[in-house]
Scaffold this motif. Structure first.
Motif, PDB file in Angstrom:
ATOM      1  N   GLU A  81       0.825  -1.206   0.000  1.00  0.00           N
ATOM      2  CA  GLU A  81       0.000   0.000   0.000  1.00  0.00           C
ATOM      3  C   GLU A  81       0.867   1.268   0.000  1.00  0.00           C
ATOM      4  OE1 GLU A  81      -3.108   1.789   3.097  1.00  0.00           O
ATOM      5  OE2 GLU A  81      -3.202  -0.385   2.859  1.00  0.00           O
ATOM      6  N   ASP A  82       1.857   1.300   0.878  1.00  0.00           N
ATOM      7  CA  ASP A  82       2.716   2.486   0.959  1.00  0.00           C
ATOM      8  C   ASP A  82       3.635   2.595  -0.253  1.00  0.00           C
ATOM      9  OD1 ASP A  82       1.817   3.527   3.483  1.00  0.00           O
ATOM     10  OD2 ASP A  82       2.690   1.738   4.370  1.00  0.00           O
ATOM     11  N   TYR A  83       4.095   1.430  -0.714  1.00  0.00           N
ATOM     12  CA  TYR A  83       4.958   1.450  -1.902  1.00  0.00           C
ATOM     13  C   TYR A  83       4.192   2.058  -3.076  1.00  0.00           C
ATOM     14  CZ  TYR A  83       8.751   0.051  -5.001  1.00  0.00           C
ATOM     15  OH  TYR A  83       9.820   0.079  -5.888  1.00  0.00           O
ATOM     16  N   ALA A  84       2.950   1.561  -3.285  1.00  0.00           N
ATOM     17  CA  ALA A  84       2.139   2.021  -4.422  1.00  0.00           C
ATOM     18  C   ALA A  84       1.755   3.497  -4.262  1.00  0.00           C
ATOM     19  CB  ALA A  84       0.893   1.158  -4.555  1.00  0.00           C
ATOM     20  N   ALA A  85       1.657   3.946  -3.015  1.00  0.00           N
ATOM     21  CA  ALA A  85       1.283   5.350  -2.778  1.00  0.00           C
ATOM     22  C   ALA A  85       2.486   6.284  -2.928  1.00  0.00           C
ATOM     23  CB  ALA A  85       0.666   5.486  -1.390  1.00  0.00           C
ATOM     24  N   GLY A  86       3.606   5.748  -3.368  1.00  0.00           N
ATOM     25  CA  GLY A  86       4.755   6.598  -3.693  1.00  0.00           C
ATOM     26  C   GLY A  86       5.655   6.910  -2.506  1.00  0.00           C
ATOM     27  N   TRP A  87       5.740   5.973  -1.551  1.00  0.00           N
ATOM     28  CA  TRP A  87       6.580   6.192  -0.363  1.00  0.00           C
ATOM     29  C   TRP A  87       7.991   6.617  -0.776  1.00  0.00           C
ATOM     30  CZ3 TRP A  87      11.029   4.558   2.091  1.00  0.00           C
ATOM     31  CH2 TRP A  87      11.121   4.822   3.460  1.00  0.00           C
ATOM     32  N   TYR A  88       8.547   5.910  -1.741  1.00  0.00           N
ATOM     33  CA  TYR A  88       9.942   6.205  -2.115  1.00  0.00           C
ATOM     34  C   TYR A  88      10.086   7.580  -2.758  1.00  0.00           C
ATOM     35  CZ  TYR A  88      11.854   1.866  -0.529  1.00  0.00           C
ATOM     36  OH  TYR A  88      12.281   0.870   0.300  1.00  0.00           O
ATOM     37  N   ASP A  89       9.106   7.965  -3.570  1.00  0.00           N
ATOM     38  CA  ASP A  89       9.234   9.283  -4.201  1.00  0.00           C
ATOM     39  C   ASP A  89       9.117  10.391  -3.168  1.00  0.00           C
ATOM     40  OD1 ASP A  89       9.814   8.496  -6.834  1.00  0.00           O
ATOM     41  OD2 ASP A  89       7.760   7.785  -7.009  1.00  0.00           O
ATOM     42  N   LYS A  90       8.290  10.140  -2.151  1.00  0.00           N
ATOM     43  CA  LYS A  90       8.168  11.156  -1.091  1.00  0.00           C
ATOM     44  C   LYS A  90       9.486  11.277  -0.317  1.00  0.00           C
ATOM     45  CE  LYS A  90       3.285  10.125  -0.629  1.00  0.00           C
ATOM     46  NZ  LYS A  90       2.373   9.277   0.108  1.00  0.00           N
ATOM     47  N   VAL A  91      10.097  10.145  -0.011  1.00  0.00           N
ATOM     48  CA  VAL A  91      11.366  10.205   0.743  1.00  0.00           C
ATOM     49  C   VAL A  91      12.472  10.784  -0.148  1.00  0.00           C
ATOM     50  CG1 VAL A  91      13.114   8.867   1.997  1.00  0.00           C
ATOM     51  CG2 VAL A  91      10.691   8.316   2.285  1.00  0.00           C
ATOM     52  N   GLU A  92      12.495  10.371  -1.413  1.00  0.00           N
ATOM     53  CA  GLU A  92      13.521  10.910  -2.323  1.00  0.00           C
ATOM     54  C   GLU A  92      13.380  12.432  -2.439  1.00  0.00           C
ATOM     55  OE1 GLU A  92      16.113   9.566  -3.528  1.00  0.00           O
ATOM     56  OE2 GLU A  92      15.779   7.397  -3.484  1.00  0.00           O
ATOM     57  N   ALA A  93      12.123  12.919  -2.418  1.00  0.00           N
ATOM     58  CA  ALA A  93      11.908  14.374  -2.524  1.00  0.00           C
ATOM     59  C   ALA A  93      12.399  15.088  -1.265  1.00  0.00           C
ATOM     60  CB  ALA A  93      10.428  14.654  -2.753  1.00  0.00           C
ATOM     61  N   MET A  94      12.568  14.341  -0.188  1.00  0.00           N
ATOM     62  CA  MET A  94      13.066  14.940   1.066  1.00  0.00           C
ATOM     63  C   MET A  94      14.592  14.916   1.178  1.00  0.00           C
ATOM     64  SD  MET A  94      10.290  13.559   3.798  1.00  0.00           S
ATOM     65  CE  MET A  94      11.565  12.946   4.842  1.00  0.00           C
TER      66      MET A  94
END
Ligand code: FAD
Length: 461
Positions: free
Chosen positions: A415-428
């Motif tokens: 669920e979190d992977y599909a919701a873009g967890w990595y893109d959110k962290v990468e943006a940080m």
């Protein structure tokens, strides 16, 4: 960034030390590596027994470990360890040959089907899922490939491929969706038994970025690297070679980020930096089950950091090192596929005999204690079950010499992977003068973590 920037790195494992190496190679020499324990290597831990080193953590690599190879070259060492070999047993301790048609007449149709599916899977990965194997998870949830090719040259690759969104699915579902469910029989060996969880819970992205097709075939053909002095030696050599070896026994009690600076309280002293790279765990659970603490516990974690990092779960992978009576010493390493199901959580999945010529040496055993939908098995209970299993395998332990249960393979679920967890962290990355690296950002093996550090330095420094 100015080459004189003062950079702190938390963690003296493969990710932290290789971050130091790649920074140095790029001309950044003003860095400090803080390591909490009294040694470097992290989960590459190779203690001595009777003059030889055995492995409590990482054991092997494959020829596509390009970042580890960079480290070898930097240090002038090579993968010179014992050749690996293995056999299989069922849960009753009988030797079996599950992939040998002549020994499994009744299973021939399944084996043939599996062979076909493996071929098809390889083709699908190269075409429909082109770009699936690059290091890290940037863009995947949005159907993009954004990274560096898995070749010695690491060419930059960036393109759209909407099919990549499927990588968020649990690996089991991913295989079923592609009509290749039997490939799990092959992929499970170097995945579940290596402590990376079960295929019904772990997103395909993790499975396939580590076990890309080429790497899986290297496991099948036992085309593997080991190191005579253990995997810890790789990182000890790197630590020696670096201009600034890790500061061991560093107890970080506070990280404060303000006015464009990072203040770290370590062993009671406050040190000032321009940037911070965190390779140590970001989050370790709610405190009831955490064996260790995470960055959010000792840093001035912001709301977005707390919110995202609280989604991280990890495996409790349990290793024991035992000796046996000579007559009970296994002649080879064994995999026990029957025990790689969640119904057999806490049982012995693989045991490793490292030194062929020397039977007065350690055997190491491996078991998992967690599945996301099940009650965790306690460390003590798991260790007892594994010792019973060794008896069933006809290789009872005589003496237990070492044991640990490690914070292993941090990851997020579908669920979190599909919701873009990595893109959110990468943006940080760099938002709080802080960069996040280590296992969570790529995958829990030596090469993916070292490679992520390489890319981080390439992208931001
Ligand atoms: C049993 C086992 C078998 C494995 N087998 C393989 C294998 O065959 N091949 C393979 O490639 N990989 C294998 N791995 C995985 C591999 O060891 C890890 O993925 C790799 O070590 C991760 O590197 P890292 O630097 O990200 O993290 P770690 O190795 O965990 O290093 C993190 C470091 O940070 C330190 N640290 C933690 N908190 C703090 C803090 N607050 N302050 C300062 N320092 C801190 C830790 O002490 C540690 O030294 C295995 C691991 C285990 C446990």
């Amino acid at each position: 960034m100015e080459k004189t920037a003062r950079i702190a790195i938390i963690g003296g494992g493969p990710a932290g030390l290789s971050a130091g190496m790649y920074l140095e190679k790029k001309g950044y020499e003003n860095y400090v590596i803080y390591e909490k324990s009294g040694r470097v290597g992290g989960k590459c831990w190779s203690p001595y027994y009777k003059g030889k080193r055995y492995e409590m953590g990482a054991i092997m690599g494959v020829p596509s470990y390009y970042a580890v190879h960079d480290v070898e070259e930097f240090c002038g060492i090579t993968h010179d360890g014992p050749k690996l070999n293995r056999n299989y047993k069922n849960s009753n301790g009988d030797v079996i040959e599950p992939f040998e048609p002549k020994k499994n007449i009744l299973k021939i149709p399944r084996l043939l089907k599996m062979k076909k599916q493996v071929k098809k899977f390889g083709e699908i990965l190269e075409t429909k899922y082109k770009g699936y194997d690059v290091n890290g998870h940037r863009g995947v949830a949005q159907g993009k490939c954004d990274g560096y090719a898995v070749t010695p040259f690491r060419e930059r690759v960036q393109f759209d491929n909407p099919n990549l969104k499927d990588l968020a699915l649990p690996f089991k579902t991913f295989c079923e969706k592609n009509g290749c469910e039997l490939v799990q029989d092959i992929w499970i060996g170097p995945f579940t038994s290596f402590g990376y969880g079960y295929f019904d819970e772990i997103p395909a992205a993790y499975v396939l970025k580590y076990l890309d097709f080429q790497t899986t075939m290297n496991f099948v053909k036992v085309n593997l690297w080991t190191w005579e002095n253990g995997t810890q030696y790789i990182w000890e050599c790197l630590n020696e070679k670096l201009k600034h070896g890790a500061k061991l026994n560093s107890d970080i009690t506070k990280v404060e980020r303000k006015d464009g600076k990072v203040f770290i309280t370590v062993n009671g002293q406050v040190e000032e930096f321009d940037k911070l790279i965190v390779t140590a765990p970001l989050y370790c659970g709610d405190g009831n089950r955490g064996e260790t603490n995470g960055f959010v516990d000792y840093a001035d974690a912001r709301e977005d950091e707390k919110e995202l990092f609280s989604k991280i779960d990890y495996e409790r992978y349990t290793v024991q090192a035992v000796t046996t009576k000579p007559e009970n010493h296994p002649e080879i390493s064994y995999y026990v596929f029957d025990n790689m199901t969640k119904e057999r959580l806490g049982h012995l999945m693989v045991y490793y005999r490292r030194w062929k010529e020397n039977i007065d040496q350690m055997i190491t055993t491996y078991a998992l204690r967690t599945h996301k939908d099940m009650k965790e098995i306690s460390y003590e209970d798991c260790n007892k079950v594994v010792l019973e299993d060794l008896k069933t395998m006809h290789n009872p332990a005589e003496e237990i010499h070492n044991a640990w249960s490690v914070y292993y393979f941090p990851h997020v679920y579908t669920e979190d992977y599909a919701a873009g967890w990595y893109d959110k962290v990468e943006a940080m990355q760099d938002k709080y003068d802080t960069f996040y690296a280590g296992e969570i950002m790529s995958f829990g093996d030596m090469d993916e973590t070292a490679e992520y550090s390489r890319e981080l330095v390439e992208r931001f420094f």
